[in-house]
Design a protein around this motif. Structure first.
Motif, PDB file in Angstrom:
ATOM      1  N   SER A 132      13.285  -2.383 -10.125  1.00 15.97           N
ATOM      2  CA  SER A 132      14.472  -1.857 -10.789  1.00 15.97           C
ATOM      3  C   SER A 132      14.305  -2.165 -12.275  1.00 15.97           C
ATOM      4  O   SER A 132      13.361  -2.846 -12.660  1.00 15.97           O
ATOM      5  CB  SER A 132      15.741  -2.519 -10.241  1.00 15.97           C
ATOM      6  N   PRO A 133      15.217  -1.686 -13.120  1.00 18.56           N
ATOM      7  CA  PRO A 133      15.107  -2.036 -14.540  1.00 18.56           C
ATOM      8  C   PRO A 133      15.244  -3.541 -14.790  1.00 18.56           C
ATOM      9  O   PRO A 133      14.868  -4.029 -15.846  1.00 18.56           O
ATOM     10  CB  PRO A 133      16.275  -1.284 -15.187  1.00 18.56           C
ATOM     11  N   TRP A 134      15.770  -4.297 -13.834  1.00 17.33           N
ATOM     12  CA  TRP A 134      16.041  -5.719 -14.022  1.00 17.33           C
ATOM     13  C   TRP A 134      15.036  -6.640 -13.356  1.00 17.33           C
ATOM     14  O   TRP A 134      14.887  -7.773 -13.757  1.00 17.33           O
ATOM     15  CB  TRP A 134      17.442  -6.049 -13.491  1.00 17.33           C
ATOM     16  N   GLN A 135      14.360  -6.167 -12.317  1.00 20.90           N
ATOM     17  CA  GLN A 135      13.445  -7.060 -11.607  1.00 20.90           C
ATOM     18  C   GLN A 135      12.456  -6.278 -10.751  1.00 20.90           C
ATOM     19  O   GLN A 135      12.672  -5.106 -10.448  1.00 20.90           O
ATOM     20  CB  GLN A 135      14.209  -8.046 -10.732  1.00 20.90           C
ATOM     21  N   ILE A 136      11.373  -6.972 -10.389  1.00 21.66           N
ATOM     22  CA  ILE A 136      10.422  -6.442  -9.409  1.00 21.66           C
ATOM     23  C   ILE A 136      10.244  -7.512  -8.350  1.00 21.66           C
ATOM     24  O   ILE A 136      10.457  -8.703  -8.607  1.00 21.66           O
ATOM     25  CB  ILE A 136       9.062  -6.054 -10.032  1.00 21.66           C
ATOM     26  N   GLY A 137       9.890  -7.083  -7.145  1.00 21.18           N
ATOM     27  CA  GLY A 137       9.763  -8.079  -6.106  1.00 21.18           C
ATOM     28  C   GLY A 137       8.957  -7.636  -4.905  1.00 21.18           C
ATOM     29  O   GLY A 137       8.608  -6.467  -4.750  1.00 21.18           O
ATOM     30  N   LEU A 138       8.692  -8.613  -4.072  1.00 18.25           N
ATOM     31  CA  LEU A 138       7.954  -8.464  -2.828  1.00 18.25           C
ATOM     32  C   LEU A 138       8.752  -9.200  -1.768  1.00 18.25           C
ATOM     33  O   LEU A 138       9.226 -10.303  -2.017  1.00 18.25           O
ATOM     34  CB  LEU A 138       6.574  -9.101  -3.014  1.00 18.25           C
ATOM     35  N   GLN A 139       8.918  -8.584  -0.597  1.00 18.02           N
ATOM     36  CA  GLN A 139       9.685  -9.210   0.475  1.00 18.02           C
ATOM     37  C   GLN A 139       8.950  -9.100   1.800  1.00 18.02           C
ATOM     38  O   GLN A 139       8.286  -8.095   2.069  1.00 18.02           O
ATOM     39  CB  GLN A 139      11.048  -8.534   0.641  1.00 18.02           C
ATOM     40  N   ASN A 140       9.110 -10.122   2.614  1.00 21.59           N
ATOM     41  CA  ASN A 140       8.633 -10.136   3.994  1.00 21.59           C
ATOM     42  C   ASN A 140       7.181  -9.676   4.140  1.00 21.59           C
ATOM     43  O   ASN A 140       6.868  -8.866   5.004  1.00 21.59           O
ATOM     44  CB  ASN A 140       9.550  -9.282   4.873  1.00 21.59           C
ATOM     45  N   LEU A 141       6.307 -10.228   3.312  1.00 21.77           N
ATOM     46  CA  LEU A 141       4.879  -9.934   3.416  1.00 21.77           C
ATOM     47  C   LEU A 141       4.281 -10.904   4.424  1.00 21.77           C
ATOM     48  O   LEU A 141       4.347 -12.121   4.237  1.00 21.77           O
ATOM     49  CB  LEU A 141       4.183 -10.079   2.066  1.00 21.77           C
ATOM     50  N   SER A 142       3.721 -10.369   5.498  1.00 17.64           N
ATOM     51  CA  SER A 142       3.152 -11.241   6.522  1.00 17.64           C
ATOM     52  C   SER A 142       1.919 -10.589   7.132  1.00 17.64           C
ATOM     53  O   SER A 142       1.710  -9.385   7.033  1.00 17.64           O
ATOM     54  CB  SER A 142       4.189 -11.534   7.609  1.00 17.64           C
ATOM     55  N   GLY A 143       1.113 -11.430   7.752  1.00 19.40           N
ATOM     56  CA  GLY A 143      -0.105 -10.970   8.412  1.00 19.40           C
ATOM     57  C   GLY A 143      -1.267 -11.860   8.047  1.00 19.40           C
ATOM     58  O   GLY A 143      -1.104 -13.052   7.782  1.00 19.40           O
ATOM     59  N   ARG A 144      -2.446 -11.264   8.009  1.00 22.53           N
ATOM     60  CA  ARG A 144      -3.650 -12.017   7.677  1.00 22.53           C
ATOM     61  C   ARG A 144      -4.401 -11.294   6.552  1.00 22.53           C
ATOM     62  O   ARG A 144      -4.380 -10.067   6.471  1.00 22.53           O
ATOM     63  CB  ARG A 144      -4.544 -12.194   8.897  1.00 22.53           C
ATOM     64  N   ALA A 145      -5.044 -12.084   5.706  1.00 16.74           N
ATOM     65  CA  ALA A 145      -5.819 -11.551   4.586  1.00 16.74           C
ATOM     66  C   ALA A 145      -7.241 -12.071   4.693  1.00 16.74           C
ATOM     67  O   ALA A 145      -7.458 -13.280   4.764  1.00 16.74           O
ATOM     68  CB  ALA A 145      -5.197 -11.969   3.264  1.00 16.74           C
ATOM     69  N   GLY A 146      -8.192 -11.171   4.708  1.00 16.55           N
ATOM     70  CA  GLY A 146      -9.597 -11.545   4.800  1.00 16.55           C
ATOM     71  C   GLY A 146     -10.229 -11.714   3.439  1.00 16.55           C
ATOM     72  O   GLY A 146      -9.584 -11.546   2.398  1.00 16.55           O
TER      73      GLY A 146
END
Length: 192
Positions: A54-68
């Motif tokens: 948004s003009p006020w913020q950026i975000g990430l939510q509920n990121l889950s799993g596995r990263a290789g």
């Protein structure tokens, strides 16, 4: 990188066999922001979550799993490592007033091979994301009963990072001083 689709629904093919796909969410428009569900897939990676801006913020939510290891390889000057991480990030939010974090990454023991240097084994690690005042904090420890401190990074709403590398972590990288913690401060981004 190869892109297909639109800003609302699409896919990007990244190096290392990774693909990033996104699908816009109409409900985020009711909150005055653009939002999308995202998925990253690769040979040893499967991550799902949501992003928003948004003009006020950026975000990430509920990121889950596995990263290789292919995810780590996306970073500039990343040292190739063969480990894998379990990811459980509740939220990360960047705004002009605060940087907030809540979640963790649990990283397996990894053998790493720096270009032109000897290989080394990094122990299993635990990265905890929290907030302190208006700053986001990432604390790295070993993922064992001792929970030895490896380092800490703090990102303020002004874009400045305070980084501390403890001797336990410095011992893994040839050339870093190991007699005392190394502390660095730099600006990651400028706030208008």
């Amino acid at each position: 990188m190869n892109l297909s689709g639109s800003i609302w629904s699409g896919r990007a093919t990244l190096q290392g066999g990774l693909t990033l796909s996104w699908q816009g969410q109409w409900t985020s428009l009711l909150r005055g922001r653009l939002g999308a569900s995202v998925q990253m897939q690769g040979p040893r990676t499967l991550l799902d979550g949501r992003i928003y801006a948004s003009p006020w913020q950026i975000g990430l939510q509920n990121l889950s799993g596995r990263a290789g290891p292919e995810v780590l390889a996306l970073g500039p000057n990343a040292v190739p490592c063969e480990g894998q991480a379990v990811v459980d990030i509740v939220s990360i939010t960047l705004s002009r007033s605060a940087v907030l974090g809540d979640g963790f990454l649990r990283i397996s023991e990894s053998t790493c091979q720096p270009p032109g240097g000897p290989a080394f084994t990094a122990p299993a690690l635990y990265l905890l994301l929290t907030s302190q005042d208006e700053s986001g904090v990432a604390t790295l420890t070993t993922d064992d009963a001792a929970r030895d401190l490896m380092g800490r990074a703090q990102l303020g709403q002004d874009g400045w990072v305070k980084l501390r590398i403890d001797p336990n972590a410095a011992r893994l990288v040839p050339g870093l001083p190991t007699s005392a913690p190394t502390e660095l401060e730099f600006q990651l981004y400028a706030v208008p």
